[in-house]
Scaffold this motif. Structure first.
Motif, PDB file in Angstrom:
ATOM      1  N   GLU A  71      -6.526  71.567  50.439  1.00  0.00           N
ATOM      2  CA  GLU A  71      -7.683  71.224  51.272  1.00  0.00           C
ATOM      3  C   GLU A  71      -8.121  72.411  52.118  1.00  0.00           C
ATOM      4  O   GLU A  71      -9.310  72.630  52.313  1.00  0.00           O
ATOM      5  CB  GLU A  71      -7.348  70.025  52.186  1.00  0.00           C
ATOM      6  CG  GLU A  71      -7.088  68.730  51.458  1.00  0.00           C
ATOM      7  CD  GLU A  71      -8.335  68.171  50.760  1.00  0.00           C
ATOM      8  OE1 GLU A  71      -9.465  68.555  51.109  1.00  0.00           O
ATOM      9  OE2 GLU A  71      -8.156  67.354  49.848  1.00  0.00           O
ATOM     10  N   LEU A  74     -10.219  74.612  49.838  1.00  0.00           N
ATOM     11  CA  LEU A  74     -11.414  74.087  49.157  1.00  0.00           C
ATOM     12  C   LEU A  74     -12.739  74.578  49.749  1.00  0.00           C
ATOM     13  O   LEU A  74     -13.644  74.907  48.991  1.00  0.00           O
ATOM     14  CB  LEU A  74     -11.394  72.552  49.125  1.00  0.00           C
ATOM     15  CG  LEU A  74     -10.475  71.915  48.088  1.00  0.00           C
ATOM     16  CD1 LEU A  74     -10.564  70.395  48.193  1.00  0.00           C
ATOM     17  CD2 LEU A  74     -10.821  72.350  46.677  1.00  0.00           C
ATOM     18  N   GLU A 102     -14.656  68.391  52.903  1.00  0.00           N
ATOM     19  CA  GLU A 102     -13.338  68.940  52.562  1.00  0.00           C
ATOM     20  C   GLU A 102     -12.670  69.510  53.811  1.00  0.00           C
ATOM     21  O   GLU A 102     -11.464  69.395  53.989  1.00  0.00           O
ATOM     22  CB  GLU A 102     -13.441  70.005  51.462  1.00  0.00           C
ATOM     23  CG  GLU A 102     -13.945  69.488  50.107  1.00  0.00           C
ATOM     24  CD  GLU A 102     -13.046  68.436  49.456  1.00  0.00           C
ATOM     25  OE1 GLU A 102     -12.013  68.084  50.027  1.00  0.00           O
ATOM     26  OE2 GLU A 102     -13.414  67.955  48.367  1.00  0.00           O
ATOM     27  N   HIS A 105     -10.801  66.964  55.722  1.00  0.00           N
ATOM     28  CA  HIS A 105      -9.514  66.562  55.137  1.00  0.00           C
ATOM     29  C   HIS A 105      -8.365  67.435  55.640  1.00  0.00           C
ATOM     30  O   HIS A 105      -7.285  66.943  55.948  1.00  0.00           O
ATOM     31  CB  HIS A 105      -9.577  66.619  53.602  1.00  0.00           C
ATOM     32  CG  HIS A 105     -10.613  65.694  53.038  1.00  0.00           C
ATOM     33  ND1 HIS A 105     -11.066  65.770  51.755  1.00  0.00           N
ATOM     34  CD2 HIS A 105     -11.291  64.665  53.635  1.00  0.00           C
ATOM     35  CE1 HIS A 105     -11.980  64.819  51.556  1.00  0.00           C
ATOM     36  NE2 HIS A 105     -12.132  64.150  52.687  1.00  0.00           N
ATOM     37  N   GLU A 184     -12.329  61.567  48.285  1.00  0.00           N
ATOM     38  CA  GLU A 184     -12.191  62.258  46.988  1.00  0.00           C
ATOM     39  C   GLU A 184     -12.769  61.395  45.877  1.00  0.00           C
ATOM     40  O   GLU A 184     -13.329  61.897  44.915  1.00  0.00           O
ATOM     41  CB  GLU A 184     -10.727  62.589  46.655  1.00  0.00           C
ATOM     42  CG  GLU A 184      -9.933  63.325  47.717  1.00  0.00           C
ATOM     43  CD  GLU A 184     -10.498  64.674  48.116  1.00  0.00           C
ATOM     44  OE1 GLU A 184     -11.609  65.040  47.687  1.00  0.00           O
ATOM     45  OE2 GLU A 184      -9.819  65.374  48.891  1.00  0.00           O
TER      46      GLU A 184
HETATM   47 FE   LIG Z   1     -10.490  66.944  49.990  1.00  0.00          FE
END
Ligand SMILES: [Fe+2]
Ligand SMILES: [Fe+2]
Length: 303
Positions: A71, A74, A102, A105, A184
Protein backbone atom coordinates in the motif's frame (compact mmCIF):
# COMPACT_ATOMS: atom_id res chain seq x y z
CA UNK A 1 -3.24 -4.83 -31.24
CA UNK A 2 -5.08 -1.53 -31.17
CA UNK A 3 -2.80 1.47 -30.40
CA UNK A 4 -3.07 2.85 -26.88
CA UNK A 5 -4.47 6.26 -27.85
CA UNK A 6 -7.24 4.76 -29.99
CA UNK A 7 -8.20 2.20 -27.31
CA UNK A 8 -8.26 4.83 -24.55
CA UNK A 9 -10.36 7.20 -26.68
CA UNK A 10 -12.80 4.45 -27.54
CA UNK A 11 -13.14 3.40 -23.89
CA UNK A 12 -13.32 6.87 -22.38
CA UNK A 13 -17.14 6.83 -22.06
CA UNK A 14 -16.89 3.44 -20.31
CA UNK A 15 -14.24 4.80 -17.95
CA UNK A 16 -16.50 7.80 -17.19
CA UNK A 17 -19.41 5.50 -16.40
CA UNK A 18 -17.34 3.19 -14.23
CA UNK A 19 -15.86 6.16 -12.37
CA UNK A 20 -19.36 7.43 -11.69
CA UNK A 21 -20.42 4.02 -10.38
CA UNK A 22 -17.30 3.87 -8.22
CA UNK A 23 -18.04 7.26 -6.65
CA UNK A 24 -21.71 6.42 -6.15
CA UNK A 25 -20.90 3.17 -4.34
CA UNK A 26 -18.00 4.47 -2.20
CA UNK A 27 -18.82 5.77 1.22
CA UNK A 28 -16.45 8.22 2.85
CA UNK A 29 -14.54 6.71 5.78
CA UNK A 30 -11.84 7.87 8.14
CA UNK A 31 -8.74 5.95 9.26
CA UNK A 32 -8.71 7.74 12.64
CA UNK A 33 -12.12 6.31 13.54
CA UNK A 34 -10.96 2.72 13.09
CA UNK A 35 -7.60 2.81 14.86
CA UNK A 36 -7.71 1.63 18.53
CA UNK A 37 -5.73 4.58 19.87
CA UNK A 38 -6.39 3.68 23.51
CA UNK A 39 -4.03 0.69 23.12
CA UNK A 40 -1.17 3.01 22.21
CA UNK A 41 1.71 4.14 24.40
CA UNK A 42 4.64 6.46 23.76
CA UNK A 43 7.72 4.76 22.39
CA UNK A 44 10.80 5.41 24.51
CA UNK A 45 13.86 6.36 22.42
CA UNK A 46 15.67 3.16 23.36
CA UNK A 47 12.62 0.98 22.77
CA UNK A 48 13.47 -2.37 21.28
CA UNK A 49 10.63 -4.29 19.74
CA UNK A 50 10.18 -7.94 20.58
CA UNK A 51 7.77 -10.41 18.96
CA UNK A 52 6.43 -11.00 22.47
CA UNK A 53 4.96 -7.48 22.49
CA UNK A 54 1.91 -8.96 20.86
CA UNK A 55 0.77 -12.49 20.26
CA UNK A 56 0.60 -13.06 16.52
CA UNK A 57 1.84 -15.82 14.25
CA UNK A 58 4.91 -14.99 12.14
CA UNK A 59 2.85 -15.76 9.01
CA UNK A 60 0.18 -13.18 9.80
CA UNK A 61 2.94 -10.72 10.69
CA UNK A 62 4.47 -11.34 7.27
CA UNK A 63 1.12 -10.70 5.62
CA UNK A 64 0.61 -7.42 7.46
CA UNK A 65 4.16 -6.34 6.64
CA UNK A 66 3.79 -7.09 2.93
CA UNK A 67 0.25 -5.69 2.69
CA UNK A 68 1.29 -2.43 4.24
CA UNK A 69 4.48 -2.00 2.21
CA UNK A 70 2.47 -2.72 -0.92
CA UNK A 71 0.00 0.00 0.00
CA UNK A 72 2.88 2.37 0.75
CA UNK A 73 4.22 1.85 -2.74
CA UNK A 74 0.94 1.94 -4.68
CA UNK A 75 0.59 5.72 -4.89
CA UNK A 76 3.87 5.68 -6.84
CA UNK A 77 2.14 3.63 -9.54
CA UNK A 78 0.48 6.94 -10.32
CA UNK A 79 3.41 7.83 -12.56
CA UNK A 80 2.82 4.78 -14.76
CA UNK A 81 -0.95 5.05 -14.68
CA UNK A 82 -1.04 8.72 -15.55
CA UNK A 83 1.46 8.24 -18.33
CA UNK A 84 -0.62 5.39 -19.71
CA UNK A 85 -4.10 6.88 -19.24
CA UNK A 86 -3.29 10.60 -19.57
CA UNK A 87 -4.18 13.36 -17.11
CA UNK A 88 -7.38 14.56 -18.78
CA UNK A 89 -10.95 13.29 -19.00
CA UNK A 90 -12.33 10.53 -16.77
CA UNK A 91 -9.03 8.65 -17.07
CA UNK A 92 -7.11 11.34 -15.19
CA UNK A 93 -9.87 11.82 -12.61
CA UNK A 94 -9.88 8.08 -11.94
CA UNK A 95 -6.09 7.85 -11.62
CA UNK A 96 -5.98 10.65 -9.05
CA UNK A 97 -8.93 9.34 -7.05
CA UNK A 98 -7.45 5.85 -6.99
CA UNK A 99 -4.11 7.20 -5.77
CA UNK A 100 -5.79 9.10 -2.93
CA UNK A 101 -7.68 5.98 -1.84
CA UNK A 102 -4.57 3.81 -1.86
CA UNK A 103 -2.88 6.39 0.37
CA UNK A 104 -5.70 6.02 2.90
CA UNK A 105 -5.03 2.28 3.08
CA UNK A 106 -1.45 2.67 4.17
CA UNK A 107 -2.41 5.34 6.71
CA UNK A 108 -4.95 3.13 8.47
CA UNK A 109 -2.84 -0.04 8.45
CA UNK A 110 0.29 1.75 9.68
CA UNK A 111 -1.54 3.51 12.51
CA UNK A 112 -3.08 0.20 13.55
CA UNK A 113 0.29 -1.57 13.55
CA UNK A 114 1.95 1.26 15.44
CA UNK A 115 -0.54 1.38 18.30
CA UNK A 116 -0.82 -2.40 18.60
CA UNK A 117 2.96 -2.93 18.23
CA UNK A 118 2.24 -5.92 16.03
CA UNK A 119 5.34 -5.26 13.93
CA UNK A 120 8.77 -3.85 14.68
CA UNK A 121 8.34 -0.15 13.85
CA UNK A 122 12.03 0.27 13.06
CA UNK A 123 12.11 -2.64 10.64
CA UNK A 124 8.90 -1.42 9.06
CA UNK A 125 10.16 2.12 8.52
CA UNK A 126 13.47 0.92 7.10
CA UNK A 127 11.62 -1.42 4.76
CA UNK A 128 9.33 1.40 3.62
CA UNK A 129 12.32 3.60 2.83
CA UNK A 130 13.98 0.77 0.88
CA UNK A 131 10.76 -0.11 -0.95
CA UNK A 132 9.90 3.39 -2.05
CA UNK A 133 13.51 4.30 -2.81
CA UNK A 134 13.93 1.38 -5.18
CA UNK A 135 10.99 2.77 -7.17
CA UNK A 136 9.85 -0.59 -8.43
CA UNK A 137 6.53 -0.20 -10.23
CA UNK A 138 5.05 -2.28 -13.02
CA UNK A 139 5.63 -0.85 -16.48
CA UNK A 140 3.11 -2.52 -18.79
CA UNK A 141 4.01 -2.04 -22.43
CA UNK A 142 0.46 -1.45 -23.69
CA UNK A 143 -2.82 -0.15 -22.30
CA UNK A 144 -4.24 -3.66 -22.80
CA UNK A 145 -1.51 -5.09 -20.55
CA UNK A 146 -2.09 -2.33 -18.02
CA UNK A 147 -5.82 -3.07 -17.78
CA UNK A 148 -5.25 -6.80 -17.40
CA UNK A 149 -2.56 -6.38 -14.73
CA UNK A 150 -4.46 -3.97 -12.52
CA UNK A 151 -7.66 -6.03 -12.68
CA UNK A 152 -5.75 -9.09 -11.42
CA UNK A 153 -3.72 -7.10 -8.93
CA UNK A 154 -6.68 -5.31 -7.30
CA UNK A 155 -8.52 -8.57 -6.80
CA UNK A 156 -5.38 -10.27 -5.47
CA UNK A 157 -4.88 -7.39 -3.04
CA UNK A 158 -8.50 -7.54 -1.91
CA UNK A 159 -8.18 -11.27 -1.19
CA UNK A 160 -4.88 -10.82 0.65
CA UNK A 161 -6.29 -8.08 2.90
CA UNK A 162 -9.50 -9.96 3.51
CA UNK A 163 -7.75 -13.22 4.43
CA UNK A 164 -5.23 -11.40 6.63
CA UNK A 165 -8.07 -9.68 8.49
CA UNK A 166 -9.78 -13.00 9.14
CA UNK A 167 -6.66 -14.25 10.93
CA UNK A 168 -6.44 -11.28 13.28
CA UNK A 169 -7.98 -11.85 16.66
CA UNK A 170 -9.04 -8.30 17.49
CA UNK A 171 -12.11 -6.51 16.22
CA UNK A 172 -10.23 -3.34 15.21
CA UNK A 173 -7.88 -5.38 13.04
CA UNK A 174 -10.76 -7.31 11.45
CA UNK A 175 -12.67 -4.09 10.74
CA UNK A 176 -9.68 -2.29 9.27
CA UNK A 177 -8.73 -5.08 6.90
CA UNK A 178 -12.34 -5.54 5.87
CA UNK A 179 -12.71 -1.85 5.13
CA UNK A 180 -9.56 -1.78 3.01
CA UNK A 181 -10.61 -4.96 1.20
CA UNK A 182 -13.95 -3.42 0.30
CA UNK A 183 -12.16 -0.48 -1.36
CA UNK A 184 -9.99 -2.95 -3.26
CA UNK A 185 -13.13 -4.66 -4.41
CA UNK A 186 -14.41 -1.45 -5.96
CA UNK A 187 -11.04 -0.89 -7.64
CA UNK A 188 -11.18 -4.40 -8.99
CA UNK A 189 -14.73 -3.94 -10.32
CA UNK A 190 -13.65 -0.79 -12.19
CA UNK A 191 -10.83 -2.64 -13.95
CA UNK A 192 -12.69 -5.90 -14.41
CA UNK A 193 -15.45 -4.14 -16.30
CA UNK A 194 -12.97 -2.05 -18.24
CA UNK A 195 -11.36 -5.28 -19.44
CA UNK A 196 -14.79 -6.61 -20.44
CA UNK A 197 -15.35 -3.49 -22.57
CA UNK A 198 -11.83 -3.68 -24.01
CA UNK A 199 -12.44 -7.31 -24.99
CA UNK A 200 -15.26 -6.08 -27.21
CA UNK A 201 -13.22 -3.32 -28.81
CA UNK A 202 -9.97 -5.26 -29.29
CA UNK A 203 -10.50 -8.95 -28.47
CA UNK A 204 -7.25 -10.26 -29.92
CA UNK A 205 -5.13 -7.51 -28.38
CA UNK A 206 -6.76 -8.12 -25.00
CA UNK A 207 -6.31 -11.90 -25.12
CA UNK A 208 -2.61 -11.45 -25.93
CA UNK A 209 -2.29 -9.03 -23.02
CA UNK A 210 -4.19 -11.24 -20.54
CA UNK A 211 -2.03 -14.21 -21.49
CA UNK A 212 1.17 -12.18 -20.94
CA UNK A 213 -0.07 -10.79 -17.62
CA UNK A 214 -1.18 -14.16 -16.23
CA UNK A 215 2.13 -15.69 -17.33
CA UNK A 216 4.23 -13.04 -15.61
CA UNK A 217 1.88 -12.12 -12.75
CA UNK A 218 3.50 -11.15 -9.50
CA UNK A 219 1.93 -9.69 -6.42
CA UNK A 220 2.68 -6.00 -6.23
CA UNK A 221 5.00 -6.65 -3.28
CA UNK A 222 8.05 -7.51 -5.35
CA UNK A 223 10.80 -5.10 -4.41
CA UNK A 224 10.02 -5.55 -0.70
CA UNK A 225 13.01 -6.74 1.35
CA UNK A 226 12.91 -10.54 1.78
CA UNK A 227 9.75 -10.68 -0.31
CA UNK A 228 10.30 -14.34 -1.23
CA UNK A 229 10.44 -15.45 2.40
CA UNK A 230 7.35 -13.42 3.28
CA UNK A 231 5.46 -14.75 0.26
CA UNK A 232 6.25 -18.28 1.44
CA UNK A 233 4.95 -17.52 4.92
CA UNK A 234 1.79 -15.94 3.47
CA UNK A 235 1.20 -19.05 1.36
CA UNK A 236 1.84 -21.27 4.37
CA UNK A 237 -0.93 -19.49 6.26
CA UNK A 238 -3.26 -19.94 3.28
CA UNK A 239 -3.64 -16.16 2.96
CA UNK A 240 -2.44 -16.10 -0.63
CA UNK A 241 -1.15 -19.07 -2.59
CA UNK A 242 -1.50 -20.77 -5.96
CA UNK A 243 -4.81 -22.38 -5.02
CA UNK A 244 -6.30 -19.00 -4.07
CA UNK A 245 -4.87 -17.45 -7.23
CA UNK A 246 -6.41 -20.19 -9.37
CA UNK A 247 -9.74 -20.67 -7.60
CA UNK A 248 -10.56 -17.06 -6.77
CA UNK A 249 -9.00 -15.13 -9.66
CA UNK A 250 -8.08 -17.12 -12.73
CA UNK A 251 -11.16 -19.33 -12.93
CA UNK A 252 -13.94 -16.97 -11.85
CA UNK A 253 -12.56 -13.87 -13.57
CA UNK A 254 -10.41 -14.84 -16.55
CA UNK A 255 -12.32 -17.93 -17.59
CA UNK A 256 -15.84 -17.26 -16.37
CA UNK A 257 -16.38 -13.54 -16.19
CA UNK A 258 -14.31 -12.57 -19.23
CA UNK A 259 -15.39 -15.74 -21.02
CA UNK A 260 -12.00 -16.15 -22.66
CA UNK A 261 -12.80 -19.60 -24.03
CA UNK A 262 -15.96 -18.44 -25.83
CA UNK A 263 -14.45 -15.42 -27.64
CA UNK A 264 -14.80 -15.53 -31.38
CA UNK A 265 -13.01 -13.93 -34.30
CA UNK A 266 -9.52 -13.98 -32.77
CA UNK A 267 -6.40 -13.66 -34.93
CA UNK A 268 -4.31 -16.88 -35.22
CA UNK A 269 -1.77 -15.38 -32.83
CA UNK A 270 -4.47 -14.62 -30.26
CA UNK A 271 -5.93 -18.11 -30.69
CA UNK A 272 -2.54 -19.53 -29.80
CA UNK A 273 -2.23 -17.24 -26.78
CA UNK A 274 -5.69 -18.27 -25.58
CA UNK A 275 -4.80 -21.98 -25.80
CA UNK A 276 -1.58 -21.34 -23.85
CA UNK A 277 -3.49 -19.31 -21.26
CA UNK A 278 -6.12 -21.99 -20.65
CA UNK A 279 -3.38 -24.60 -20.29
CA UNK A 280 -1.44 -22.43 -17.88
CA UNK A 281 -4.50 -21.83 -15.70
CA UNK A 282 -5.00 -25.58 -15.50
CA UNK A 283 -1.36 -26.11 -14.51
CA UNK A 284 -1.56 -23.42 -11.82
CA UNK A 285 -4.67 -25.15 -10.44
CA UNK A 286 -2.84 -28.48 -10.23
CA UNK A 287 0.19 -26.90 -8.55
CA UNK A 288 -2.15 -25.14 -6.10
CA UNK A 289 -3.86 -28.37 -5.12
CA UNK A 290 -0.54 -30.17 -4.67
CA UNK A 291 0.79 -27.37 -2.51
CA UNK A 292 -2.38 -27.18 -0.39
CA UNK A 293 -2.49 -30.90 0.28
CA UNK A 294 1.18 -30.93 1.33
CA UNK A 295 0.39 -28.07 3.69
CA UNK A 296 -2.57 -29.96 5.17
CA UNK A 297 -0.37 -33.03 5.70
CA UNK A 298 2.27 -30.94 7.44
CA UNK A 299 -0.35 -29.35 9.68
CA UNK A 300 -1.80 -32.74 10.59
CA UNK A 301 1.67 -34.06 11.37
CA UNK A 302 2.29 -31.11 13.66
CA UNK A 303 -0.85 -31.69 15.72
FE1 LIG B 1 -5.07 -0.46 -1.40
FE1 LIG C 1 -6.61 -0.86 -4.78
Amino acid sequence: MMPNAALLAELEPTAAQLLERHLATSKEWFPHELVPWSLGQDFQPDYEWSPDDVELSPEVRSALFVNLLTEDNLPYYFRTIERMFGADTAWGTWARRWTAEEGRHSIVIRDYLTVTRAIDPVELERARMAQVECGEVPEPQTAQDGFAYVALQELATRIAHHNTGKQLEDKAGNDIMRKVASDENRHYLFYRDLVTAALEVDPSGMVLAIERQVRTFEMPGTGILDFEAHAKAIAKAGIYDFAVHHDQILVPVVLRHWGIEALEGLTPEAEQARAALVKRIDRIGKAGRRFASRRDERQLAAV
